[in-house]
Design a protein around this motif. Structure first.
Motif, PDB file in Angstrom:
ATOM      1  N   GLY A  15       0.798  -1.223   0.000  1.00  0.00           N
ATOM      2  CA  GLY A  15       0.000   0.000   0.000  1.00  0.00           C
ATOM      3  C   GLY A  15       0.829   1.269   0.000  1.00  0.00           C
ATOM      4  O   GLY A  15       1.060   1.883   1.038  1.00  0.00           O
ATOM      5  N   VAL A  16       1.283   1.674  -1.194  1.00  0.00           N
ATOM      6  CA  VAL A  16       2.163   2.840  -1.336  1.00  0.00           C
ATOM      7  C   VAL A  16       1.337   4.132  -1.413  1.00  0.00           C
ATOM      8  O   VAL A  16       1.595   5.098  -0.707  1.00  0.00           O
ATOM      9  CB  VAL A  16       3.039   2.673  -2.603  1.00  0.00           C
ATOM     10  N   GLN A  17       0.372   4.169  -2.309  1.00  0.00           N
ATOM     11  CA  GLN A  17      -0.596   5.263  -2.561  1.00  0.00           C
ATOM     12  C   GLN A  17      -0.022   6.483  -3.279  1.00  0.00           C
ATOM     13  O   GLN A  17      -0.614   6.987  -4.208  1.00  0.00           O
ATOM     14  CB  GLN A  17      -1.328   5.710  -1.278  1.00  0.00           C
ATOM     15  N   ALA A  18       1.140   6.991  -2.863  1.00  0.00           N
ATOM     16  CA  ALA A  18       1.737   8.153  -3.548  1.00  0.00           C
ATOM     17  C   ALA A  18       3.220   8.205  -3.223  1.00  0.00           C
ATOM     18  O   ALA A  18       3.674   7.605  -2.244  1.00  0.00           O
ATOM     19  CB  ALA A  18       1.048   9.446  -3.105  1.00  0.00           C
ATOM     20  N   PHE A  19       3.978   8.927  -4.035  1.00  0.00           N
ATOM     21  CA  PHE A  19       5.414   9.109  -3.792  1.00  0.00           C
ATOM     22  C   PHE A  19       5.729  10.565  -3.443  1.00  0.00           C
ATOM     23  O   PHE A  19       6.791  11.071  -3.777  1.00  0.00           O
ATOM     24  CB  PHE A  19       6.218   8.659  -5.015  1.00  0.00           C
ATOM     25  N   GLN A  20       4.782  11.229  -2.765  1.00  0.00           N
ATOM     26  CA  GLN A  20       5.002  12.611  -2.291  1.00  0.00           C
ATOM     27  C   GLN A  20       4.636  12.646  -0.805  1.00  0.00           C
ATOM     28  O   GLN A  20       3.512  12.289  -0.433  1.00  0.00           O
ATOM     29  CB  GLN A  20       4.128  13.615  -3.064  1.00  0.00           C
ATOM     30  N   ASP A  21       5.581  13.065   0.026  1.00  0.00           N
ATOM     31  CA  ASP A  21       5.329  13.087   1.472  1.00  0.00           C
ATOM     32  C   ASP A  21       4.117  13.941   1.835  1.00  0.00           C
ATOM     33  O   ASP A  21       3.331  13.576   2.716  1.00  0.00           O
ATOM     34  CB  ASP A  21       6.565  13.595   2.227  1.00  0.00           C
ATOM     35  N   ASP A  22       3.941  15.087   1.145  1.00  0.00           N
ATOM     36  CA  ASP A  22       2.815  15.950   1.504  1.00  0.00           C
ATOM     37  C   ASP A  22       1.476  15.279   1.193  1.00  0.00           C
ATOM     38  O   ASP A  22       0.509  15.382   1.965  1.00  0.00           O
ATOM     39  CB  ASP A  22       2.922  17.322   0.822  1.00  0.00           C
ATOM     40  N   LEU A  23       1.409  14.536   0.064  1.00  0.00           N
ATOM     41  CA  LEU A  23       0.156  13.832  -0.270  1.00  0.00           C
ATOM     42  C   LEU A  23      -0.116  12.707   0.734  1.00  0.00           C
ATOM     43  O   LEU A  23      -1.258  12.483   1.149  1.00  0.00           O
ATOM     44  CB  LEU A  23       0.221  13.264  -1.688  1.00  0.00           C
ATOM     45  N   LEU A  24       0.937  11.981   1.119  1.00  0.00           N
ATOM     46  CA  LEU A  24       0.765  10.898   2.090  1.00  0.00           C
ATOM     47  C   LEU A  24       0.234  11.450   3.412  1.00  0.00           C
ATOM     48  O   LEU A  24      -0.663  10.873   4.028  1.00  0.00           O
ATOM     49  CB  LEU A  24       2.095  10.162   2.313  1.00  0.00           C
ATOM     50  N   LYS A  25       0.792  12.583   3.817  1.00  0.00           N
ATOM     51  CA  LYS A  25       0.358  13.215   5.067  1.00  0.00           C
ATOM     52  C   LYS A  25      -1.103  13.645   4.963  1.00  0.00           C
ATOM     53  O   LYS A  25      -1.899  13.454   5.889  1.00  0.00           O
ATOM     54  CB  LYS A  25       1.248  14.422   5.346  1.00  0.00           C
TER      55      LYS A  25
ATOM     56  N   GLY B  99      -3.519  10.954   5.603  1.00  0.00           N
ATOM     57  CA  GLY B  99      -3.509  10.326   6.922  1.00  0.00           C
ATOM     58  C   GLY B  99      -2.712   9.044   6.962  1.00  0.00           C
ATOM     59  O   GLY B  99      -2.868   8.227   7.878  1.00  0.00           O
ATOM     60  N   ARG B 100      -1.835   8.829   5.970  1.00  0.00           N
ATOM     61  CA  ARG B 100      -1.000   7.615   5.953  1.00  0.00           C
ATOM     62  C   ARG B 100       0.051   7.699   7.063  1.00  0.00           C
ATOM     63  O   ARG B 100       0.521   8.786   7.409  1.00  0.00           O
ATOM     64  CB  ARG B 100      -0.289   7.456   4.605  1.00  0.00           C
ATOM     65  N   SER B 101       0.449   6.544   7.599  1.00  0.00           N
ATOM     66  CA  SER B 101       1.434   6.544   8.680  1.00  0.00           C
ATOM     67  C   SER B 101       2.860   6.389   8.152  1.00  0.00           C
ATOM     68  O   SER B 101       3.802   6.389   8.917  1.00  0.00           O
ATOM     69  CB  SER B 101       1.122   5.428   9.679  1.00  0.00           C
ATOM     70  N   HIS B 102       3.050   6.265   6.822  1.00  0.00           N
ATOM     71  CA  HIS B 102       4.401   6.114   6.278  1.00  0.00           C
ATOM     72  C   HIS B 102       4.802   7.330   5.446  1.00  0.00           C
ATOM     73  O   HIS B 102       3.956   8.149   5.090  1.00  0.00           O
ATOM     74  CB  HIS B 102       4.496   4.834   5.434  1.00  0.00           C
ATOM     75  N   ASN B 103       6.101   7.415   5.157  1.00  0.00           N
ATOM     76  CA  ASN B 103       6.587   8.442   4.244  1.00  0.00           C
ATOM     77  C   ASN B 103       7.305   7.784   3.070  1.00  0.00           C
ATOM     78  O   ASN B 103       7.389   6.542   2.998  1.00  0.00           O
ATOM     79  CB  ASN B 103       7.486   9.454   4.970  1.00  0.00           C
ATOM     80  N   VAL B 104       7.798   8.588   2.143  1.00  0.00           N
ATOM     81  CA  VAL B 104       8.398   8.041   0.913  1.00  0.00           C
ATOM     82  C   VAL B 104       9.637   7.218   1.233  1.00  0.00           C
ATOM     83  O   VAL B 104       9.867   6.154   0.635  1.00  0.00           O
ATOM     84  CB  VAL B 104       8.708   9.184  -0.084  1.00  0.00           C
ATOM     85  N   ALA B 105      10.443   7.667   2.212  1.00  0.00           N
ATOM     86  CA  ALA B 105      11.643   6.908   2.591  1.00  0.00           C
ATOM     87  C   ALA B 105      11.274   5.499   3.053  1.00  0.00           C
ATOM     88  O   ALA B 105      11.974   4.518   2.744  1.00  0.00           O
ATOM     89  CB  ALA B 105      12.412   7.651   3.684  1.00  0.00           C
TER      90      ALA B 105
ATOM     91  N   GLN C 111      -3.602  16.875  -5.598  1.00  0.00           N
ATOM     92  CA  GLN C 111      -2.715  16.093  -6.476  1.00  0.00           C
ATOM     93  C   GLN C 111      -2.736  16.663  -7.896  1.00  0.00           C
ATOM     94  O   GLN C 111      -3.809  16.947  -8.432  1.00  0.00           O
ATOM     95  CB  GLN C 111      -3.167  14.631  -6.494  1.00  0.00           C
ATOM     96  N   THR C 112      -1.558  16.832  -8.488  1.00  0.00           N
ATOM     97  CA  THR C 112      -1.460  17.350  -9.853  1.00  0.00           C
ATOM     98  C   THR C 112      -1.148  16.208 -10.819  1.00  0.00           C
ATOM     99  O   THR C 112      -0.693  15.131 -10.406  1.00  0.00           O
ATOM    100  CB  THR C 112      -0.344  18.401  -9.969  1.00  0.00           C
ATOM    101  N   LEU C 113      -1.353  16.483 -12.089  1.00  0.00           N
ATOM    102  CA  LEU C 113      -1.028  15.500 -13.138  1.00  0.00           C
ATOM    103  C   LEU C 113       0.465  15.182 -13.127  1.00  0.00           C
ATOM    104  O   LEU C 113       0.862  14.028 -13.329  1.00  0.00           O
ATOM    105  CB  LEU C 113      -1.458  16.080 -14.494  1.00  0.00           C
ATOM    106  N   GLN C 114       1.288  16.198 -12.844  1.00  0.00           N
ATOM    107  CA  GLN C 114       2.746  15.993 -12.803  1.00  0.00           C
ATOM    108  C   GLN C 114       3.132  15.068 -11.643  1.00  0.00           C
ATOM    109  O   GLN C 114       3.982  14.185 -11.800  1.00  0.00           O
ATOM    110  CB  GLN C 114       3.473  17.346 -12.653  1.00  0.00           C
ATOM    111  N   GLN C 115       2.492  15.260 -10.498  1.00  0.00           N
ATOM    112  CA  GLN C 115       2.775  14.383  -9.354  1.00  0.00           C
ATOM    113  C   GLN C 115       2.356  12.947  -9.657  1.00  0.00           C
ATOM    114  O   GLN C 115       3.061  11.995  -9.304  1.00  0.00           O
ATOM    115  CB  GLN C 115       2.014  14.873  -8.108  1.00  0.00           C
ATOM    116  N   TRP C 116       1.214  12.794 -10.332  1.00  0.00           N
ATOM    117  CA  TRP C 116       0.726  11.459 -10.691  1.00  0.00           C
ATOM    118  C   TRP C 116       1.702  10.779 -11.652  1.00  0.00           C
ATOM    119  O   TRP C 116       2.031   9.608 -11.494  1.00  0.00           O
ATOM    120  CB  TRP C 116      -0.670  11.573 -11.292  1.00  0.00           C
ATOM    121  N   GLN C 117       2.206  11.537 -12.614  1.00  0.00           N
ATOM    122  CA  GLN C 117       3.174  10.992 -13.562  1.00  0.00           C
ATOM    123  C   GLN C 117       4.444  10.541 -12.827  1.00  0.00           C
ATOM    124  O   GLN C 117       4.979   9.463 -13.092  1.00  0.00           O
ATOM    125  CB  GLN C 117       3.535  12.033 -14.632  1.00  0.00           C
ATOM    126  N   TYR C 118       4.893  11.367 -11.882  1.00  0.00           N
ATOM    127  CA  TYR C 118       6.093  11.020 -11.113  1.00  0.00           C
ATOM    128  C   TYR C 118       5.855   9.731 -10.309  1.00  0.00           C
ATOM    129  O   TYR C 118       6.725   8.852 -10.260  1.00  0.00           O
ATOM    130  CB  TYR C 118       6.475  12.175 -10.167  1.00  0.00           C
TER     131      TYR C 118
END
Length: 407
Positions: free
Chosen positions: A133-143, A146-152, A180-187
């Motif tokens: 369960g990754v969900q995103a690769f941006q710490d701000d989006l994860l926060k 309400g996710r308990s993990h970060n990108v690291a 969330q932006t299209l650029q963040q989704w692409q990343y």
């Protein structure tokens, strides 16, 4: 083909619900129990009691001569279980039903919730597929989710999966998140590909009214991406992942050849399956049944003998479910199987409904050999009907709503 219709065959798949989470994500409406950051496995009386009740439910079920080909630990966060607890649940399933030697045994895990030793224990217990369960690769989006993990944590956890050598792992991503932006989704897509999972799931955010997001945001309103952007995100995922060698085999799912999720295909092909644990759904003997969604109500139900008292689904309900689930798959619905189960009389109203979408290019018909059939004036008796990728998938809710109205 088997002598039983697929929905009447004894189940060969089992879903196991592990409800525990460190915290509730802001988009989640699953039946979960929040245990905080320090509670895990055998140190938690709550988790120990739940595993005992779960094994009791499995033991109470009618034994079957059909072995399990797939087992799926979902949640919640199953990686809050100790390896011995996973081993105990699998041993209970094996005693009751038998687990095939080549069974796919999947487990959902969250970054930062497990150690190398724990993962080795899961693999030794028989887990051979990880759903991550990754969900995103941006710490701000994860926060914001309400996710308990970060990108690291994501990169560290993938490294552990590699060290253990689990042969098959999947990444989950979510599009349409607030801000969330299209650029963040692409990343996120490109970073997921760089980690070389065998499978990637891309889910569009669904706002459920009972969730934090559902109370905070309105569909289509800022800071949520607008419909045009979420559609662009869907097309971008389809394009990026298929170019990277992933087959788009289901509306939200992509796999390297040979790595489609066998367990989830059971649902999409509307076959029967067991569900065990708080809030878990099962489909056996044409009956759909959802267990109580709170721990105490579930324990009471187990202590009363796990009685399932649901009327069998009507033929119309089964037809609609077969179409709704089957059209999620890239190959679509097999027309010969459909008429074998429900009779040829259903084809005319089905075609009445699908014909406008067929002429629009959103629905396709294929021959038994897979060739696309053009200029049809009536639905064929053989071959398949499917939604076109990506436009048909994007407008699947519109098409399915028309099918439901038709029947």
């Amino acid at each position: 083909m088997s002598s039983h219709p697929q929905h009447l065959s004894p189940p060969s798949a089992a879903y196991i619900h592990i409800p525990f989470c460190r915290r509730r994500c802001y988009y989640c409406d699953f039946p979960v129990s929040i245990v905080g950051d320090r509670v895990m496995g055998e140190q938690s009386g709550t988790i120990v009691e739940y595993v005992a009740q779960l094994c009791q439910e499995i033991t109470t079920s009618s034994a079957s001569s059909t072995r399990l080909n797939t087992v799926f630990f979902g949640g919640g966060t199953p990686s809050l279980l100790a390896a011995n607890q996973v081993k105990e649940i699998l041993a209970t399933l094996n005693r009751q039903f038998g687990i095939a030697s080549n069974a796919e045994i999947s487990m959902e895990i969250d970054p930062g919730t497990f150690s190398l030793e724990q993962l080795q224990g899961y693999a030794q217990a028989g887990v051979n597929r990880i759903s991550f369960g990754v969900q995103a690769f941006q710490d701000d989006l994860l926060k914001r989710c309400g996710r308990s993990h970060n990108v690291a944590d994501i990169f560290a956890s993938v490294e552990l999966i590699r060290q253990v050598g689990i042969p098959n792992f999947s990444l989950d991503l979510i599009s349409g998140l607030p801000y969330q932006t299209l650029q963040q989704w692409q990343y996120s897509l490109e970073t997921a590909i760089s980690l070389a999972p065998q499978h990637i799931s891309c889910y569009d955010l669904v706002l459920e009214s009972v969730t934090a997001f559902g109370k905070q945001y309105q569909p289509g309103e800022t800071p949520l991406p607008d419909d045009e952007t979420t559609a662009a995100m869907y097309r971008l995922a389809q394009q990026t992942l298929t170019q990277a060698g992933y087959q788009h085999y289901e509306i939200s799912n992509y796999a390297k050849p040979g790595y489609q999720c066998r367990h989830n295909r059971v649902y999409w092909q509307n076959q029967s399956y067991y569900g065990f644990g708080m809030g878990a759904a099962s489909y056996t003997h044409r009956q759909r049944f959802t267990r109580p969604r709170t721990r105490q109500a579930y324990y009471d139900w187990v202590s009363q003998g796990c009685k399932i008292d649901e009327p069998p689904l009507s033929e119309t309900d089964r037809l609609l479910e077969t179409l709704m689930l089957g059209l999620r798959l890239a190959e679509g619905v097999d027309l010969a199987n459909l008429t074998q189960q429900f009779g040829e009389a259903i084809l005319k109203p089905l075609w009445t409904c699908l014909q406008p979408y067929y002429h629009q290019g959103w629905v396709e018909a294929t021959s038994q050999t897979g060739e696309i059939l053009t200029h049809l004036n009536s639905i064929p008796l053989q071959g398949k009907i499917r939604l076109q990728d990506p436009q048909g998938f994007l407008f699947s809710n519109t098409i399915l709503a028309d099918i439901f109205n038709q029947f």
